[in-house]
Scaffold this active site. Sequence first.
Site, PDB file in Angstrom:
ATOM      1  N   ARG A  57      39.292 -13.084  69.834  1.00 38.90           N
ATOM      2  CA  ARG A  57      40.311 -14.049  69.415  1.00 38.90           C
ATOM      3  C   ARG A  57      40.909 -14.680  70.671  1.00 38.90           C
ATOM      4  O   ARG A  57      41.136 -13.991  71.675  1.00 38.90           O
ATOM      5  CB  ARG A  57      41.433 -13.375  68.607  1.00 38.90           C
ATOM      6  N   ASP A 109      34.065 -18.076  72.967  1.00 35.54           N
ATOM      7  CA  ASP A 109      33.749 -18.569  71.615  1.00 35.54           C
ATOM      8  C   ASP A 109      35.036 -18.840  70.849  1.00 35.54           C
ATOM      9  O   ASP A 109      34.994 -19.378  69.750  1.00 35.54           O
ATOM     10  CB  ASP A 109      32.901 -17.524  70.870  1.00 35.54           C
ATOM     11  N   GLU A 153      42.794 -23.061  69.222  1.00 33.92           N
ATOM     12  CA  GLU A 153      41.627 -23.642  68.538  1.00 33.92           C
ATOM     13  C   GLU A 153      41.975 -24.256  67.184  1.00 33.92           C
ATOM     14  O   GLU A 153      41.267 -25.140  66.688  1.00 33.92           O
ATOM     15  CB  GLU A 153      40.520 -22.595  68.366  1.00 33.92           C
ATOM     16  N   HIS A 188      33.789 -21.057  67.994  1.00 31.66           N
ATOM     17  CA  HIS A 188      33.937 -19.955  67.040  1.00 31.66           C
ATOM     18  C   HIS A 188      32.698 -19.836  66.137  1.00 31.66           C
ATOM     19  O   HIS A 188      32.804 -19.815  64.912  1.00 31.66           O
ATOM     20  CB  HIS A 188      35.207 -20.152  66.203  1.00 31.66           C
TER      21      HIS A 188
HETATM   22  P1  NAD Z   1      36.684  -2.951  64.947  1.00 31.69           P
HETATM   23  O1  NAD Z   1      37.928  -2.689  64.179  1.00 31.69           O
HETATM   24  O2  NAD Z   1      35.421  -2.261  64.527  1.00 31.69           O
HETATM   25  O3  NAD Z   1      36.917  -2.621  66.507  1.00 31.69           O
HETATM   26  C1  NAD Z   1      38.082  -2.934  67.186  1.00 31.69           C
HETATM   27  C2  NAD Z   1      38.319  -1.862  68.252  1.00 31.69           C
HETATM   28  O4  NAD Z   1      39.483  -2.238  68.979  1.00 31.69           O
HETATM   29  C3  NAD Z   1      38.574  -0.471  67.662  1.00 31.69           C
HETATM   30  O5  NAD Z   1      37.714   0.464  68.271  1.00 31.69           O
HETATM   31  C4  NAD Z   1      40.041  -0.192  67.985  1.00 31.69           C
HETATM   32  O6  NAD Z   1      40.301   1.179  68.262  1.00 31.69           O
HETATM   33  C5  NAD Z   1      40.241  -1.058  69.219  1.00 31.69           C
HETATM   34  N1  NAD Z   1      41.647  -1.408  69.418  1.00 31.69           N
HETATM   35  C6  NAD Z   1      42.512  -1.911  68.508  1.00 31.69           C
HETATM   36  N2  NAD Z   1      43.707  -2.109  69.069  1.00 31.69           N
HETATM   37  C7  NAD Z   1      43.607  -1.734  70.365  1.00 31.69           C
HETATM   38  C8  NAD Z   1      44.511  -1.696  71.456  1.00 31.69           C
HETATM   39  N3  NAD Z   1      45.790  -2.097  71.327  1.00 31.69           N
HETATM   40  N4  NAD Z   1      44.044  -1.241  72.646  1.00 31.69           N
HETATM   41  C9  NAD Z   1      42.782  -0.816  72.783  1.00 31.69           C
HETATM   42  N5  NAD Z   1      41.874  -0.818  71.782  1.00 31.69           N
HETATM   43  C10 NAD Z   1      42.296  -1.272  70.587  1.00 31.69           C
HETATM   44  O7  NAD Z   1      36.516  -4.540  64.933  1.00 31.69           O
HETATM   45  P2  NAD Z   1      35.159  -5.367  65.165  1.00 31.69           P
HETATM   46  O8  NAD Z   1      34.461  -5.543  63.869  1.00 31.69           O
HETATM   47  O9  NAD Z   1      34.410  -4.778  66.317  1.00 31.69           O
HETATM   48  O10 NAD Z   1      35.773  -6.805  65.534  1.00 31.69           O
HETATM   49  C11 NAD Z   1      36.513  -6.992  66.713  1.00 31.69           C
HETATM   50  C12 NAD Z   1      37.147  -8.368  66.690  1.00 31.69           C
HETATM   51  O11 NAD Z   1      36.132  -9.360  66.808  1.00 31.69           O
HETATM   52  C13 NAD Z   1      37.858  -8.747  65.385  1.00 31.69           C
HETATM   53  O12 NAD Z   1      39.182  -8.247  65.360  1.00 31.69           O
HETATM   54  C14 NAD Z   1      37.829 -10.247  65.407  1.00 31.69           C
HETATM   55  O13 NAD Z   1      39.020 -10.729  66.002  1.00 31.69           O
HETATM   56  C15 NAD Z   1      36.638 -10.579  66.305  1.00 31.69           C
HETATM   57  N6  NAD Z   1      35.582 -11.300  65.595  1.00 31.69           N
HETATM   58  C16 NAD Z   1      35.192 -12.520  66.064  1.00 31.69           C
HETATM   59  C17 NAD Z   1      34.187 -13.209  65.412  1.00 31.69           C
HETATM   60  C18 NAD Z   1      33.681 -14.539  65.903  1.00 31.69           C
HETATM   61  O14 NAD Z   1      32.971 -15.248  65.170  1.00 31.69           O
HETATM   62  N7  NAD Z   1      33.971 -14.969  67.111  1.00 31.69           N
HETATM   63  C19 NAD Z   1      33.584 -12.655  64.272  1.00 31.69           C
HETATM   64  C20 NAD Z   1      33.998 -11.398  63.842  1.00 31.69           C
HETATM   65  C21 NAD Z   1      35.009 -10.720  64.507  1.00 31.69           C
END
Ligand code: NAD
Length: 329
Positions: free
Chosen positions: A233, A257, A262, A294
């Site tokens: 994000r 991305d 955005e 994105h």
């Molecule tokens: P997920 O929940 O599986 O993984 C997130 C990780 O972040 C977890 O392991 C969690 O413990 C860790 N985390 C959370 N808060 C934290 C903090 N304060 N400090 C340290 N670690 C922390 O999520 P995911 O499926 O891997 O997705 C991650 C992110 O990717 C989503 O939140 C979303 O914003 C982004 N995303 C982007 C796109 C895109 O098209 N660009 C698509 C899907 C997801």
Amino acid sequence: MNVLVYDAHSYDRQFLDAANQGRHTFDYTTSQLDLQTATLAQGHAAVCCFVNDDASAPVLERLAGLGVRCIVLRCTGFNNVDLEAAKKLGITVMRVAFYSPYAVAEHAVALLQTLNRRTHRAYNRTREFNFRLGGLLGRDIHGSTVGVVGTGKIGVAFASIMKGFGCTLLGYDAAENPACLALGMTYRTLDALLPEADIVSLHVPLLPTTRHLINAKTLSLMKPGAFLINTSRGGLVDTEAVIEALRQERLGGVGLDVYEEEDGLFFQDLSDRMVGDDVLARLMMFPNVLITGHQAFFTQEAVTTIAETTLQNLDDFAAGRGNDNVLTR
Ligand code: NAD
């Protein structure tokens, strides 16, 4: 159930209609959800939203007043939804907690390797029969140290690809992921990871605690010449601070991305308009910055799963069933 789909593009319609098979009645609007467009939801029990729709408390109040009882997000992140307000108003919010993490992880690698090997520049040159190599010098990724910031579903998919490249894996997360440990990842604090990593890729969600995780201070800790990749994000990164680090030639490359501002830009064709975002314009000036709009999630497999899960969420809500995608009810 009548469902209004906000911020709908042709591909949303294509995949949602294919998954729907007549179970619900979808209406589509290209408008993003905000205080004004909320009124379009009149006559719909549910609305379907995407990453830049505004589901803040005043918008939710308006939706609730119109009889909307359910919001289905066709994404994983939910930083644009005021969950507390939704709960108070009795609006169920559901998301797509899981869809191809490979789509996003593979796009992060695409950004990295495009920046590193300058394939975007080579593409333009060779189309003009310019086969000179000056300016295209890259480096081996093999043997690099990769810092994976956020080692959840996407982080582990990214780590696993980078392991295949022959990289040393460092991780930063609130909780260690056994799948990452099995890949040989070593966990560090963020401050300890940044000076060691040749490549830093962000995969934590945007939360109040992770906003501007990459800022002037953390950028100053990064290894000179390191690559920064953000497919999570935009708000994770203080863009002005990144511009300053680029200006001082402290970063090897930045692949984004997502972008903090955005909303109102991405997912639209603005090619024949003046775009008044000076920060974005300055970012685009650097030859070692690569921005995509994105699109990391945008694969056939991911979009199919997003549509099918959204339909399952609507079915479960209509039947009064909970599931793992419920954020609040
Ligand atoms: P997920 O929940 O599986 O993984 C997130 C990780 O972040 C977890 O392991 C969690 O413990 C860790 N985390 C959370 N808060 C934290 C903090 N304060 N400090 C340290 N670690 C922390 O999520 P995911 O499926 O891997 O997705 C991650 C992110 O990717 C989503 O939140 C979303 O914003 C982004 N995303 C982007 C796109 C895109 O098209 N660009 C698509 C899907 C997801």
